[in-house]
Scaffold this active site. Structure first.
Site, PDB file in Angstrom:
ATOM      1  N   ASP A 100       0.833  -1.197   0.000  1.00  0.00           N
ATOM      2  CA  ASP A 100       0.000   0.000   0.000  1.00  0.00           C
ATOM      3  C   ASP A 100       0.874   1.255   0.000  1.00  0.00           C
ATOM      4  OD1 ASP A 100      -2.288   1.479   0.030  1.00  0.00           O
ATOM      5  OD2 ASP A 100      -2.797   1.097   2.120  1.00  0.00           O
ATOM      6  N   ASN A 123       1.398   3.389  -2.764  1.00  0.00           N
ATOM      7  CA  ASN A 123       2.021   3.815  -4.031  1.00  0.00           C
ATOM      8  C   ASN A 123       1.567   5.223  -4.408  1.00  0.00           C
ATOM      9  OD1 ASN A 123       3.020   1.247  -4.179  1.00  0.00           O
ATOM     10  ND2 ASN A 123       1.706   0.577  -5.860  1.00  0.00           N
ATOM     11  N   ASN A 125     -10.644  -2.730  -6.447  1.00  0.00           N
ATOM     12  CA  ASN A 125      -9.812  -1.770  -7.180  1.00  0.00           C
ATOM     13  C   ASN A 125     -10.372  -1.397  -8.563  1.00  0.00           C
ATOM     14  OD1 ASN A 125      -6.684  -3.096  -5.851  1.00  0.00           O
ATOM     15  ND2 ASN A 125      -7.846  -1.291  -5.186  1.00  0.00           N
ATOM     16  N   ARG A 157     -11.443   2.228  -9.295  1.00  0.00           N
ATOM     17  CA  ARG A 157     -10.494   3.340  -9.548  1.00  0.00           C
ATOM     18  C   ARG A 157     -10.687   3.906 -10.957  1.00  0.00           C
ATOM     19  NH1 ARG A 157      -5.019   2.596  -6.215  1.00  0.00           N
ATOM     20  NH2 ARG A 157      -6.022   1.816  -4.337  1.00  0.00           N
TER      21      ARG A 157
END
Ligand code: FPP
Length: 256
Positions: free
Chosen positions: A32, A34, A80, A83
């Site tokens: 986690d 980034n 995810n 996103r």
């Protein structure tokens, strides 16, 4: 634990002043931070992922050298997909690049790649690269590298329930056969042992739907370091912290 990983584990344990029982053999990581790493540097988020990808290869190699039996990395969760499309596209490109790029490292070091998660909605350039890398490394006897890509811990349990129900319907199993071992063997990861140590970077204290069944007795370690800055030193820090924990598996302490 194969002869291959055992040799390395003994060496690392000696170097860290530990015995092999104090070493985590199966490690899982929630990579986690980034985005925050990139933001702090005024870079686009994808640059954080790119740097994160480089760290993946280095840490995988460090884990081989440490003698880890399995390393499972959370690369992309089913959540995810929410996103922005641009970020997802960039990530998918990185996965393909990475899955091809790490082949020499995996072949040289006997690493076996395993995908955990669903193949649904993953672009074919990624599944092709994944399939080829898994096929290529199928007979490797060293560390297992589990890549959780399009993964959800709850879906994994739902899928296991469906597989078991189908077998009961076909009379291949009976209700009495359902126990913890039976459920474990119907998960995505039957060849990967439950993690001893689950790490998360960038100071978040959440599990985020990762390996929900498998982490029942796992030690949890959180570091403030963002994934793109994670390195061997940080990994050894986590191992040393793990070695001090008193794992009781719900029983009484064996240290007192
Ligand atoms: C979390 O950071 C990270 C991800 C959602 C993806 C993980 C991907 C990598 C480490 C890069 C590439 C991986 C491979 C296997 C090549 P975040 O974006 O949620 O960070 P933030 O919380 O700071 O926004």
């Amino acid at each position: 634990m194969t002869e291959f990983t055992e040799k390395y584990l003994a060496k690392t344990a000696a170097k860290l002043g530990l015995n092999t029982e104090q070493m985590p053999k199966n490690i899982a990581i929630i990579m986690d931070g980034n985005g925050r790493w990139a933001q702090k540097k005024g870079l686009p988020r994808i640059e954080g992922h790119r740097q994160g990808g480089k760290v993946v290869e280095r840490i995988a190699l460090d884990c081989v050298d440490i003698g880890v039996e399995s390393l499972t990395l959370y690369a992309f969760s089913t959540e995810n997909w929410k996103r922005p499309a641009e970020e997802i596209e960039g990530l998918m490109k990185l996965y393909t690049q990475y899955l091809i790029g790490i082949r020499p490292m995996m072949m040289k070091n006997q690493v076996k790649l395993v995908h955990i998660g669903s193949r649904e909605n993953i672009p074919s350039h990624v599944t092709d690269a994944l399939d080829e890398s898994m096929e290529m490394t199928r007979n490797n006897v060293g560390m297992i590298l589990g890549l959780a890509l399009n993964y959800s811990g709850r879906n994994e349990i739902v899928d296991a329930a469906k597989k078991i129900a189908a077998k009961i319907k076909d009379s291949a199993l009976s209700i009495e056969d359902i126990d913890e071992k039976c459920i474990s063997s119907h998960l995505y990861t039957p060849q990967i042992k439950d993690p001893d140590l689950l790490m998360r970077t960038s100071d978040e204290m959440r599990i985020s739907n990762f390996l929900l069944w498998q982490i029942a007795y796992c030690e949890f370690y959180v570091t403030p370091v963002c994934w793109p800055d994670f390195n061997r030193k940080e990994l050894e820090k986590a191992i040393l912290e793990y070695s001090k924990r008193n794992r009781r598996f719900g029983g009484l302490s064996n240290k007192s």
